[in-house]
Design an enzyme around this catalytic site. Structure first.
Site, PDB file in Angstrom:
ATOM      1  N   ARG A 285      11.315   5.281   2.594  1.00 26.45           N
ATOM      2  CA  ARG A 285      11.705   6.689   2.523  1.00 26.45           C
ATOM      3  C   ARG A 285      12.493   7.112   3.760  1.00 26.45           C
ATOM      4  O   ARG A 285      13.367   7.975   3.685  1.00 26.45           O
ATOM      5  CB  ARG A 285      10.470   7.554   2.343  1.00 26.45           C
ATOM      6  CG  ARG A 285       9.825   7.376   0.963  1.00 26.45           C
ATOM      7  CD  ARG A 285       8.443   8.008   0.911  1.00 26.45           C
ATOM      8  NE  ARG A 285       8.504   9.409   1.270  1.00 26.45           N
ATOM      9  CZ  ARG A 285       7.479  10.078   1.803  1.00 26.45           C
ATOM     10  NH1 ARG A 285       6.319   9.462   2.038  1.00 26.45           N
ATOM     11  NH2 ARG A 285       7.600  11.357   2.098  1.00 26.45           N
TER      12      ARG A 285
ATOM     13  N   ASP B   6       2.485   4.997  -0.353  1.00 25.97           N
ATOM     14  CA  ASP B   6       2.074   6.277   0.222  1.00 25.97           C
ATOM     15  C   ASP B   6       1.764   7.305  -0.862  1.00 25.97           C
ATOM     16  O   ASP B   6       2.047   7.100  -2.053  1.00 25.97           O
ATOM     17  CB  ASP B   6       3.189   6.829   1.119  1.00 25.97           C
ATOM     18  CG  ASP B   6       3.426   5.977   2.349  1.00 25.97           C
ATOM     19  OD1 ASP B   6       2.519   5.212   2.742  1.00 25.97           O
ATOM     20  OD2 ASP B   6       4.534   6.073   2.918  1.00 25.97           O
TER      21      ASP B   6
ATOM     22  N   TYR C 135      11.973  -2.070  -4.235  1.00 32.90           N
ATOM     23  CA  TYR C 135      11.783  -0.645  -4.493  1.00 32.90           C
ATOM     24  C   TYR C 135      13.067  -0.056  -5.071  1.00 32.90           C
ATOM     25  O   TYR C 135      14.166  -0.550  -4.810  1.00 32.90           O
ATOM     26  CB  TYR C 135      11.453   0.109  -3.204  1.00 32.90           C
ATOM     27  CG  TYR C 135      10.023  -0.004  -2.742  1.00 32.90           C
ATOM     28  CD1 TYR C 135       9.075   0.945  -3.098  1.00 32.90           C
ATOM     29  CD2 TYR C 135       9.620  -1.056  -1.921  1.00 32.90           C
ATOM     30  CE1 TYR C 135       7.763   0.853  -2.665  1.00 32.90           C
ATOM     31  CE2 TYR C 135       8.312  -1.162  -1.476  1.00 32.90           C
ATOM     32  CZ  TYR C 135       7.383  -0.206  -1.852  1.00 32.90           C
ATOM     33  OH  TYR C 135       6.090  -0.299  -1.422  1.00 32.90           O
TER      34      TYR C 135
ATOM     35  N   ARG D 255       0.854  -1.192   0.000  1.00 30.06           N
ATOM     36  CA  ARG D 255       0.000   0.000   0.000  1.00 30.06           C
ATOM     37  C   ARG D 255       0.894   1.248   0.000  1.00 30.06           C
ATOM     38  O   ARG D 255       1.241   1.784   1.049  1.00 30.06           O
ATOM     39  CB  ARG D 255      -0.932  -0.029   1.212  1.00 30.06           C
ATOM     40  CG  ARG D 255      -1.992  -1.117   1.102  1.00 30.06           C
ATOM     41  CD  ARG D 255      -2.818  -1.242   2.346  1.00 30.06           C
ATOM     42  NE  ARG D 255      -2.062  -1.821   3.456  1.00 30.06           N
ATOM     43  CZ  ARG D 255      -2.593  -2.142   4.637  1.00 30.06           C
ATOM     44  NH1 ARG D 255      -3.888  -1.919   4.862  1.00 30.06           N
ATOM     45  NH2 ARG D 255      -1.840  -2.674   5.577  1.00 30.06           N
TER      46      ARG D 255
END
Length: 282
Positions: free
Chosen positions: A211, A52, A124, A50
């Protein structure tokens, strides 16, 4: 019910993240609306990750459950000979969805498949430009700018100490009932001219973890922290304020790995088993 696997890509710039939120434009929300229109029944999309607000995806995976008697609605006309079963549905979705989200493929999911709980790992990439002029216009929505020189060797040293099965509470926004213990399997930085790319892989990520990891290592690269400081964050019980979270625009979910079909059910059991601090200590 028939479970379908969806392979999804999106530009997250104008979305308030993946998850459906009242009054917000989200990736799941627009996909749910399109599929509900086609199948003439409410459809809810579940994703592997999910993402951001502002985060992108080229390799998101999701699943939906569709009533068996609604499946024929995926074919507005006779399917072309030899084409994949749900290729007509892919074409219809291309017309219904806005250009910033694409359903790249749809297939029948194997027995036991769950986009989130069957996943082995997520991949990622975080992209950053150190060019003095910023980011090339064609890449501006997907690459974050850096306004200072960065020591990539120090960044790699800091990233390396974070790899492994650890409690990443210092790098996660708290979520009730969720564990912050994760197996970070890769965290590497590669420079290509002015472009820096971080490759980050884990079995799963908690809220804002990628992040935050990038933000901590960027603080090292900018000389605000020594590389060994990152090791001190592991095992903390609360999120750290020692570094800023990296901007969302540079982050893209690029892939999700799954086990062989016959191991999907067993993988779900492993994923749902909440990890404890004892596992990290071992």
């Amino acid at each position: 019910m028939v479970r379908l696997r969806l392979d999804v890509a999106y530009d997250g710039t104008d979305f308030a993240g993946w998850a459906t939120q009242a009054g917000q434009r989200t990736v799941a929300g627009v996909i749910d609306d399109a599929l509900s229109t086609i199948f003439r029944t409410p459809i809810v999309t579940r994703a592997a990750g999910r993402t951001d607000t502002g985060v992108h995806a080229t390799g998101q995976v999701a699943h939906v459950d569709v009533p068996a008697d609604a499946i024929p609605l995926a074919y507005p006309r006779t399917r072309r000979a030899g084409e994949p079963e749900f290729r007509p549905l892919v074409r219809r979705l291309a017309k219904l969805l806005t250009p910033d989200v694409r359903i790249r493929d749809v297939v029948r999911a194997p027995d036991g498949f769950d986009a989130r709980f069957s996943a082995l790992r997520r991949h990622y990439e975080y992209r950053l430009s150190t060019a003095p002029y910023g980011v090339e216009p064609a890449l501006a929505r997907f690459v974050a700018p850096s306004n200072r020189p960065l020591d990539v060797a120090a960044m790699q040293a800091a990233a390396s100490v974070l790899v492994g099965l650890n409690d990443f509470a210092a790098f996660c926004r708290p979520r009730a009932g969720a564990t912050t213990i994760r197996d970070l399997q890769r965290f590497d930085w590669v420079r290509d001219g002015d472009m820096l790319t971080a490759y980050v892989t884990a079995d799963a990520f908690c809220w804002s973890m990628v992040r935050s990891l990038v933000g901590a290592v960027l603080a090292v690269g900018a000389g605000r922290m020594p590389p060994e400081r990152c090791a001190g964050f592991l095992g903390a019980t609360a999120r750290s304020s020692a570094f800023a979270v990296a901007p969302a625009r540079g982050l893209t979910l690029v892939g999700v790995d799954y086990p062989p079909d016959e191991e999907l059910g067993a993988r779900i059991a492993v994923t749902r088993d909440l990890r404890t601090a004892d596992e990290v200590e071992r």
